[in-house]
Design a protein around this motif. Structure first.
Motif, PDB file in Angstrom:
ATOM      1  N   LEU A  94       0.811  -1.218   0.000  1.00 34.90           N
ATOM      2  CA  LEU A  94       0.000   0.000   0.000  1.00 34.90           C
ATOM      3  C   LEU A  94       0.847   1.270   0.000  1.00 34.90           C
ATOM      4  CD1 LEU A  94      -2.584  -1.100   2.704  1.00 34.90           C
ATOM      5  CD2 LEU A  94      -3.127  -0.629   0.309  1.00 34.90           C
ATOM      6  N   SER A  95       1.815   1.331   0.894  1.00 31.85           N
ATOM      7  CA  SER A  95       2.607   2.555   1.027  1.00 31.85           C
ATOM      8  C   SER A  95       3.481   2.794  -0.194  1.00 31.85           C
ATOM      9  CB  SER A  95       3.463   2.489   2.295  1.00 31.85           C
ATOM     10  OG  SER A  95       2.638   2.445   3.444  1.00 31.85           O
ATOM     11  N   GLY A  96       3.919   1.730  -0.830  1.00 27.90           N
ATOM     12  CA  GLY A  96       4.680   1.889  -2.064  1.00 27.90           C
ATOM     13  C   GLY A  96       3.828   2.438  -3.185  1.00 27.90           C
ATOM     14  N   ARG A  97       2.584   1.959  -3.288  1.00 25.84           N
ATOM     15  CA  ARG A  97       1.675   2.463  -4.315  1.00 25.84           C
ATOM     16  C   ARG A  97       1.382   3.945  -4.102  1.00 25.84           C
ATOM     17  NH1 ARG A  97      -1.542  -2.349  -3.286  1.00 25.84           N
ATOM     18  NH2 ARG A  97      -3.433  -1.123  -2.870  1.00 25.84           N
ATOM     19  N   LEU A  98       1.102   4.311  -2.850  1.00 27.50           N
ATOM     20  CA  LEU A  98       0.805   5.714  -2.588  1.00 27.50           C
ATOM     21  C   LEU A  98       2.033   6.590  -2.835  1.00 27.50           C
ATOM     22  CD1 LEU A  98      -1.103   7.895  -1.745  1.00 27.50           C
ATOM     23  CD2 LEU A  98      -0.661   7.341   0.653  1.00 27.50           C
ATOM     24  N   ALA A  99       3.214   6.088  -2.481  1.00 21.57           N
ATOM     25  CA  ALA A  99       4.431   6.869  -2.707  1.00 21.57           C
ATOM     26  C   ALA A  99       4.658   7.100  -4.196  1.00 21.57           C
ATOM     27  CB  ALA A  99       5.630   6.154  -2.088  1.00 21.57           C
ATOM     28  N   TRP A 100       4.561   6.062  -5.007  1.00 26.14           N
ATOM     29  CA  TRP A 100       4.802   6.190  -6.449  1.00 26.14           C
ATOM     30  C   TRP A 100       3.735   7.050  -7.122  1.00 26.14           C
ATOM     31  CZ3 TRP A 100       6.446   0.757  -8.757  1.00 26.14           C
ATOM     32  CH2 TRP A 100       7.786   0.518  -8.420  1.00 26.14           C
ATOM     33  N   TRP A 101       2.482   6.682  -6.928  1.00 26.74           N
ATOM     34  CA  TRP A 101       1.406   7.353  -7.663  1.00 26.74           C
ATOM     35  C   TRP A 101       1.047   8.702  -7.060  1.00 26.74           C
ATOM     36  CZ3 TRP A 101      -0.420   5.677 -12.316  1.00 26.74           C
ATOM     37  CH2 TRP A 101       0.049   4.424 -12.731  1.00 26.74           C
ATOM     38  N   GLY A 102       1.194   8.844  -5.747  1.00 26.97           N
ATOM     39  CA  GLY A 102       0.958  10.141  -5.137  1.00 26.97           C
ATOM     40  C   GLY A 102       1.990  11.168  -5.567  1.00 26.97           C
ATOM     41  N   THR A 103       3.237  10.736  -5.675  1.00 25.60           N
ATOM     42  CA  THR A 103       4.289  11.628  -6.157  1.00 25.60           C
ATOM     43  C   THR A 103       4.038  12.020  -7.604  1.00 25.60           C
ATOM     44  OG1 THR A 103       5.937  10.717  -4.617  1.00 25.60           O
ATOM     45  CG2 THR A 103       6.767  11.817  -6.605  1.00 25.60           C
ATOM     46  N   SER A 104       3.657  11.046  -8.419  1.00 26.17           N
ATOM     47  CA  SER A 104       3.378  11.321  -9.828  1.00 26.17           C
ATOM     48  C   SER A 104       2.228  12.318  -9.960  1.00 26.17           C
ATOM     49  CB  SER A 104       3.043  10.015 -10.551  1.00 26.17           C
ATOM     50  OG  SER A 104       2.960  10.206 -11.940  1.00 26.17           O
ATOM     51  N   TRP A 105       1.224  12.182  -9.097  1.00 22.63           N
ATOM     52  CA  TRP A 105       0.095  13.123  -9.116  1.00 22.63           C
ATOM     53  C   TRP A 105       0.537  14.522  -8.693  1.00 22.63           C
ATOM     54  CZ3 TRP A 105      -2.314  15.076  -4.483  1.00 22.63           C
ATOM     55  CH2 TRP A 105      -3.450  15.858  -4.733  1.00 22.63           C
ATOM     56  N   LEU A 106       1.324  14.609  -7.630  1.00 23.18           N
ATOM     57  CA  LEU A 106       1.808  15.909  -7.181  1.00 23.18           C
ATOM     58  C   LEU A 106       2.621  16.613  -8.263  1.00 23.18           C
ATOM     59  CD1 LEU A 106       2.943  15.254  -3.481  1.00 23.18           C
ATOM     60  CD2 LEU A 106       1.023  16.667  -4.240  1.00 23.18           C
ATOM     61  N   ARG A 107       3.313  15.842  -9.068  1.00 24.88           N
ATOM     62  CA  ARG A 107       4.169  16.412 -10.110  1.00 24.88           C
ATOM     63  C   ARG A 107       3.442  16.607 -11.432  1.00 24.88           C
ATOM     64  NH1 ARG A 107       9.815  13.063  -8.675  1.00 24.88           N
ATOM     65  NH2 ARG A 107      10.180  14.145  -6.680  1.00 24.88           N
ATOM     66  N   GLY A 108       2.142  16.345 -11.430  1.00 26.93           N
ATOM     67  CA  GLY A 108       1.325  16.613 -12.605  1.00 26.93           C
ATOM     68  C   GLY A 108       1.410  15.583 -13.706  1.00 26.93           C
ATOM     69  N   ALA A 109       1.959  14.404 -13.401  1.00 24.11           N
ATOM     70  CA  ALA A 109       2.118  13.376 -14.435  1.00 24.11           C
ATOM     71  C   ALA A 109       0.896  12.486 -14.586  1.00 24.11           C
ATOM     72  CB  ALA A 109       3.346  12.513 -14.136  1.00 24.11           C
TER      73      ALA A 109
END
Length: 248
Positions: free
Chosen positions: A14-29
């Motif tokens: 769970l935490s890996g998914r949120l780290a990867w995809w949450g970061t991508s969302w924050l960066r507008g990807a």
């Protein structure tokens, strides 16, 4: 979302998914729908616990963004090895209870997940800045420890007491096929897959003491597997921590 894609997403904790995809969302990807689909994967829903009751995950992440969050990094601690954590104690203890957590980089906050049936509940807590393993060092350590562990388990006749573990050690190129978020370095995707592979081997071998004949033999097996589990956790933290990723 296809079953194959859901499986590829759910292979990462769970935490890996949120780290990867949450970061991508924050960066507008990626957009918010892609973020939620990837993090929730095969679960029914994810909620964030707050003083006013459960709220939506996206709203909570947006709130963290307004407080300065620039990326999300994962932690996968174990007793005696707080890798990926920087305190305070309440956050560390909560993360240790479930073996994982997410740190919002750029603001003093973190999230700890817990499963309640098919639902995941995230709790937001204060979290301090942490140090994470270097990707290159974690990679080299995992490779070295895996070779050493394979040899030590062979000496302990792993094929006799857990033949499925011997099979995995003979087929290390068969790794989990992860679905990564845009912007995650290819090297980190590969490292995460190998880390999960190592952790699976360690978990399987530590499930029970198999055909161990003595306390001494049990201790030898655990002595061979504990370094592998530690190296796997460190590698997974490095792979899921944008604050330690190599420059693009």
């Amino acid at each position: 979302m296809t079953d194959e894609r859901t499986t590829g997403l759910a292979l990462l904790p769970l935490s890996g998914r949120l780290a990867w995809w949450g970061t991508s969302w924050l960066r507008g990807a990626v957009g918010p729908d892609d973020l939620l689909d990837a993090v929730i994967a095969g679960d029914v829903t994810h909620v964030v616990l707050g003083t006013d009751g459960p709220g939506g995950l996206l709203s909570a992440l947006a709130e963290l963004r307004t407080h300065g969050a620039s990326a999300f990094g994962a932690a996968f601690p174990a007793e005696g090895d707080l890798v990926g954590l920087g305190g305070p104690r309440e956050f560390n203890d909560a993360a240790l209870d479930v073996g994982e957590a997410v740190v919002a980089l750029g603001c003093d906050a973190g999230l700890v997940p817990s499963r309640v049936g098919p639902t995941v509940e995230w709790t937001v807590l204060q979290a301090r800045r942490r140090q994470v393993p270097d990707v290159g060092e974690a990679d080299r350590e995992l490779r070295s420890v895996l070779i050493d562990t394979a040899q030590r388990l062979a000496d302990l006749d792993v094929a006799r007491w857990r033949p499925e573990i011997a099979d995995r050690l003979m087929n290390l190129r068969r790794r989990p096929s992860l679905v990564a978020a845009p912007g995650v370095p290819t090297r980190c995707v590969d490292l995460a897959a190998r880390a999960l592979q190592a952790l699976e081997i360690a978990d399987l071998a530590l499930e029970d003491d198999g055909a161990a004949l003595s306390v001494h033999e049990i201790d030898r097996r655990r002595g061979a597997l504990t370094p592998l589990a530690r190296a796997g956790r460190r590698a997974l933290v490095a792979a899921c921590s944008p604050d330690g990723w190599p420059p693009a």
